[in-house]
Design a protein around this motif. Structure first.
Motif, PDB file in Angstrom:
ATOM      1  N   ILE A  45      76.956  12.498  40.960  1.00 52.75           N
ATOM      2  CA  ILE A  45      75.521  12.785  41.060  1.00 52.75           C
ATOM      3  C   ILE A  45      74.848  11.849  42.057  1.00 52.75           C
ATOM      4  O   ILE A  45      73.884  12.229  42.736  1.00 52.75           O
ATOM      5  N   VAL A  46      75.359  10.622  42.183  1.00 53.02           N
ATOM      6  CA  VAL A  46      74.823   9.702  43.194  1.00 53.02           C
ATOM      7  C   VAL A  46      75.143  10.216  44.599  1.00 53.02           C
ATOM      8  O   VAL A  46      74.283  10.238  45.483  1.00 53.02           O
ATOM      9  N   VAL A  47      76.387  10.636  44.797  1.00 52.20           N
ATOM     10  CA  VAL A  47      76.808  11.107  46.120  1.00 52.20           C
ATOM     11  C   VAL A  47      76.070  12.390  46.503  1.00 52.20           C
ATOM     12  O   VAL A  47      75.611  12.548  47.642  1.00 52.20           O
ATOM     13  N   THR A  48      75.933  13.322  45.569  1.00 57.49           N
ATOM     14  CA  THR A  48      75.219  14.566  45.891  1.00 57.49           C
ATOM     15  C   THR A  48      73.731  14.297  46.110  1.00 57.49           C
ATOM     16  O   THR A  48      73.089  14.971  46.921  1.00 57.49           O
ATOM     17  N   GLY A  49      73.185  13.311  45.392  1.00 58.13           N
ATOM     18  CA  GLY A  49      71.802  12.926  45.667  1.00 58.13           C
ATOM     19  C   GLY A  49      71.647  12.392  47.079  1.00 58.13           C
ATOM     20  O   GLY A  49      70.650  12.668  47.761  1.00 58.13           O
ATOM     21  N   GLY A  50      72.650  11.641  47.537  1.00 53.58           N
ATOM     22  CA  GLY A  50      72.637  11.186  48.919  1.00 53.58           C
ATOM     23  C   GLY A  50      72.718  12.343  49.898  1.00 53.58           C
ATOM     24  O   GLY A  50      72.065  12.336  50.950  1.00 53.58           O
ATOM     25  N   ALA A  51      73.529  13.357  49.546  1.00 51.23           N
ATOM     26  CA  ALA A  51      73.640  14.529  50.413  1.00 51.23           C
ATOM     27  C   ALA A  51      72.301  15.252  50.541  1.00 51.23           C
ATOM     28  O   ALA A  51      71.966  15.778  51.611  1.00 51.23           O
ATOM     29  N   VAL A  52      71.525  15.270  49.454  1.00 44.35           N
ATOM     30  CA  VAL A  52      70.197  15.889  49.512  1.00 44.35           C
ATOM     31  C   VAL A  52      69.342  15.182  50.560  1.00 44.35           C
ATOM     32  O   VAL A  52      68.685  15.825  51.390  1.00 44.35           O
ATOM     33  N   ARG A  53      69.358  13.868  50.526  1.00 50.11           N
ATOM     34  CA  ARG A  53      68.534  13.112  51.479  1.00 50.11           C
ATOM     35  C   ARG A  53      69.059  13.260  52.906  1.00 50.11           C
ATOM     36  O   ARG A  53      68.288  13.443  53.849  1.00 50.11           O
ATOM     37  N   LEU A  54      70.381  13.206  53.075  1.00 50.71           N
ATOM     38  CA  LEU A  54      70.961  13.213  54.413  1.00 50.71           C
ATOM     39  C   LEU A  54      70.887  14.578  55.087  1.00 50.71           C
ATOM     40  O   LEU A  54      71.024  14.673  56.305  1.00 50.71           O
ATOM     41  N   THR A  55      70.702  15.629  54.305  1.00 52.75           N
ATOM     42  CA  THR A  55      70.522  16.968  54.880  1.00 52.75           C
ATOM     43  C   THR A  55      69.034  17.337  54.983  1.00 52.75           C
ATOM     44  O   THR A  55      68.706  18.494  55.259  1.00 52.75           O
ATOM     45  N   SER A  56      68.173  16.346  54.751  1.00 48.04           N
ATOM     46  CA  SER A  56      66.711  16.564  54.802  1.00 48.04           C
ATOM     47  C   SER A  56      66.263  17.630  53.817  1.00 48.04           C
ATOM     48  O   SER A  56      65.366  18.424  54.099  1.00 48.04           O
ATOM     49  N   GLU A  77      64.140  32.770  50.180  1.00 49.90           N
ATOM     50  CA  GLU A  77      63.215  32.382  51.245  1.00 49.90           C
ATOM     51  C   GLU A  77      63.231  30.883  51.523  1.00 49.90           C
ATOM     52  O   GLU A  77      62.839  30.433  52.610  1.00 49.90           O
ATOM     53  N   MET A  78      63.680  30.108  50.552  1.00 47.15           N
ATOM     54  CA  MET A  78      63.673  28.648  50.704  1.00 47.15           C
ATOM     55  C   MET A  78      64.866  28.158  51.515  1.00 47.15           C
ATOM     56  O   MET A  78      64.895  26.998  51.933  1.00 47.15           O
ATOM     57  N   GLY A  79      65.846  29.027  51.715  1.00 43.20           N
ATOM     58  CA  GLY A  79      66.947  28.726  52.609  1.00 43.20           C
ATOM     59  C   GLY A  79      67.880  27.622  52.135  1.00 43.20           C
ATOM     60  O   GLY A  79      67.996  27.314  50.947  1.00 43.20           O
ATOM     61  N   PHE A  80      68.517  27.004  53.134  1.00 40.07           N
ATOM     62  CA  PHE A  80      69.562  26.003  52.900  1.00 40.07           C
ATOM     63  C   PHE A  80      69.037  24.809  52.117  1.00 40.07           C
ATOM     64  O   PHE A  80      69.667  24.353  51.156  1.00 40.07           O
ATOM     65  N   HIS A  81      67.886  24.276  52.501  1.00 39.74           N
ATOM     66  CA  HIS A  81      67.370  23.065  51.866  1.00 39.74           C
ATOM     67  C   HIS A  81      67.036  23.295  50.398  1.00 39.74           C
ATOM     68  O   HIS A  81      67.294  22.444  49.545  1.00 39.74           O
ATOM     69  N   ALA A 211      64.940   9.957  56.095  1.00 40.02           N
ATOM     70  CA  ALA A 211      63.840   9.924  55.133  1.00 40.02           C
ATOM     71  C   ALA A 211      64.001  10.929  54.009  1.00 40.02           C
ATOM     72  O   ALA A 211      63.335  10.832  52.981  1.00 40.02           O
ATOM     73  N   GLY A 212      64.861  11.940  54.204  1.00 41.90           N
ATOM     74  CA  GLY A 212      65.084  12.920  53.154  1.00 41.90           C
ATOM     75  C   GLY A 212      64.412  14.248  53.397  1.00 41.90           C
ATOM     76  O   GLY A 212      64.656  15.220  52.675  1.00 41.90           O
ATOM     77  N   ASP A 213      63.564  14.328  54.450  1.00 42.23           N
ATOM     78  CA  ASP A 213      62.886  15.582  54.761  1.00 42.23           C
ATOM     79  C   ASP A 213      62.501  15.552  56.237  1.00 42.23           C
ATOM     80  O   ASP A 213      62.318  14.479  56.827  1.00 42.23           O
ATOM     81  N   SER A 214      62.400  16.729  56.818  1.00 46.04           N
ATOM     82  CA  SER A 214      62.072  16.816  58.242  1.00 46.04           C
ATOM     83  C   SER A 214      60.599  16.537  58.522  1.00 46.04           C
ATOM     84  O   SER A 214      60.211  16.308  59.668  1.00 46.04           O
TER      85      SER A 214
END
Length: 332
Positions: A45-56, A77-81, A211-214
């Motif tokens: 869950i820590v690693v996937t949380g990091g993936a959330v931030r790193l993929t914006s 409609e919300m797409g990949f993110h 930063a976790g988001d574009s």
């Protein structure tokens, strides 16, 4: 399948754990596996949380506890993110299931071990607290201080999970030290330094470019190069303390357990250091930042294992010769 009486059904509703424990006795291997699965899922869950931030994708679901004001789940409609953020939220339920299994297995073990069951419940409540904090992170627009707190609370969860995994593999007698007081103090110094290393690492992340988001997201207002250098300095302190501890353990002829745990931690730190320097000089590519976050969890697990290896807790009635040393470790 035998039918339940009315009294048994009422009892099952009132205290389901006791109901299960009366009818199931897991073997020790099952309890150990349950505790290990809970630990592994904590790292996941820590690693996937990091993936959330790193993929914006941090605001892929822009609100909480729903994904949007109109929908509980992510929509096409919300797409990949949106899919990434919502998938990470769903993994929290998988983590809860893993922790729940560990609690049930610990509660059903014979003889009953209340201390292990309490550790399982401690994991559960930390998971719940961190889930709420994760929601706060979204609601405040990925404020870097709340993101740092989110990671630090995850580190606390890892601590409890490691202790639980250790406790299911040992008895309930009072802990007996395997080394002297000076070695214990050196190890606690290593623990404090490693904790500071991880804390400074969250500041590095909070001041960095991921930063976790574009969108425009607040960053911690410190010089990134300066705080990254401070993080590297703490890393060298932890490496030096680990090496010193290994040499001291060799000098006092410590048992194999503490020696092996110190060696393992040293190797993890070397690998983590290589990743850290490469990501710094290559301008923090996402894949290396993710590996570094994974490495941070392994470093903390390694530190905890070193600390816990300095004592033994035999099963009740086990006859083990008293160890030399003028101090006992604090009970965990």
């Amino acid at each position: 399948m035998p039918k339940l009486t009315r009294a048994e059904a009422v009892g099952a509703v009132r205290n389901p754990l006791a109901f299960i424990a009366e009818r199931w006795t897991p073997d020790p291997r099952t309890v150990r596996r349950a505790a290990l699965v809970a630990l592994v899922m904590t790292v996941v869950i820590v690693v996937t949380g990091g993936a959330v931030r790193l993929t914006s994708s941090g605001l892929g679901c822009p609100t909480w506890p729903k994904c949007t004001d109109q929908s509980l789940t992510a929509t096409s409609e919300m797409g990949f993110h949106g899919a990434i953020e919502f998938s990470n939220r769903m993994l929290t339920y998988v983590l809860c299931a893993a922790v729940g299994w560990a609690i049930i297995a610990a509660r059903s073990a014979k003889p009953r071990r209340r201390s292990v069951t309490r550790l399982g419940w401690a994991q559960f409540w930390v998971v719940m607290g961190n889930a709420v904090l994760g929601g706060v992170v979204v609601l405040v627009g990925l404020n870097p201080y709340t993101v740092a707190a989110h990671f630090l609370l995850s580190t606390a969860l890892i601590s409890v999970a490691v202790v639980t995994w250790q406790r299911v593999r040992e008895g309930d007698e009072a802990p007996r030290p395997l080394v002297g007081k000076a070695v214990v103090q050196l190890t606690w110094l290593l623990v404090v330094a490693a904790g500071a290393l991880i804390a400074v690492g969250t500041v590095v992340s909070g001041a960095g470019r991921h930063a976790g988001d574009s969108s425009e997201v607040e960053r911690i207002p410190v010089d990134w190069s300066m705080i990254a250098q401070l993080h590297a300095d703490f890393a060298w302190v932890v490496v030096a303390l680990t090496a010193a501890l290994w040499f001291v353990l060799k000098a006092v002829d410590a048992p194999a357990g503490p020696l092996h745990r110190a060696r393992d931690l040293f190797l993890i730190l070397l690998a983590q250091g290589v990743i850290g320097y490469v990501q710094y000089f290559t301008h923090t590519p996402e894949i290396l930042v993710g590996l570094h976050m994974f490495g941070a969890t392994l470093v903390w697990i390694g530190v905890m294992r070193v600390l816990l290896s300095l004592r033994e807790r035999p099963a009740a009635g086990a006859q083990i010769p008293a160890q030399s040393g003028d101090s006992a470790l604090t009970t965990v």
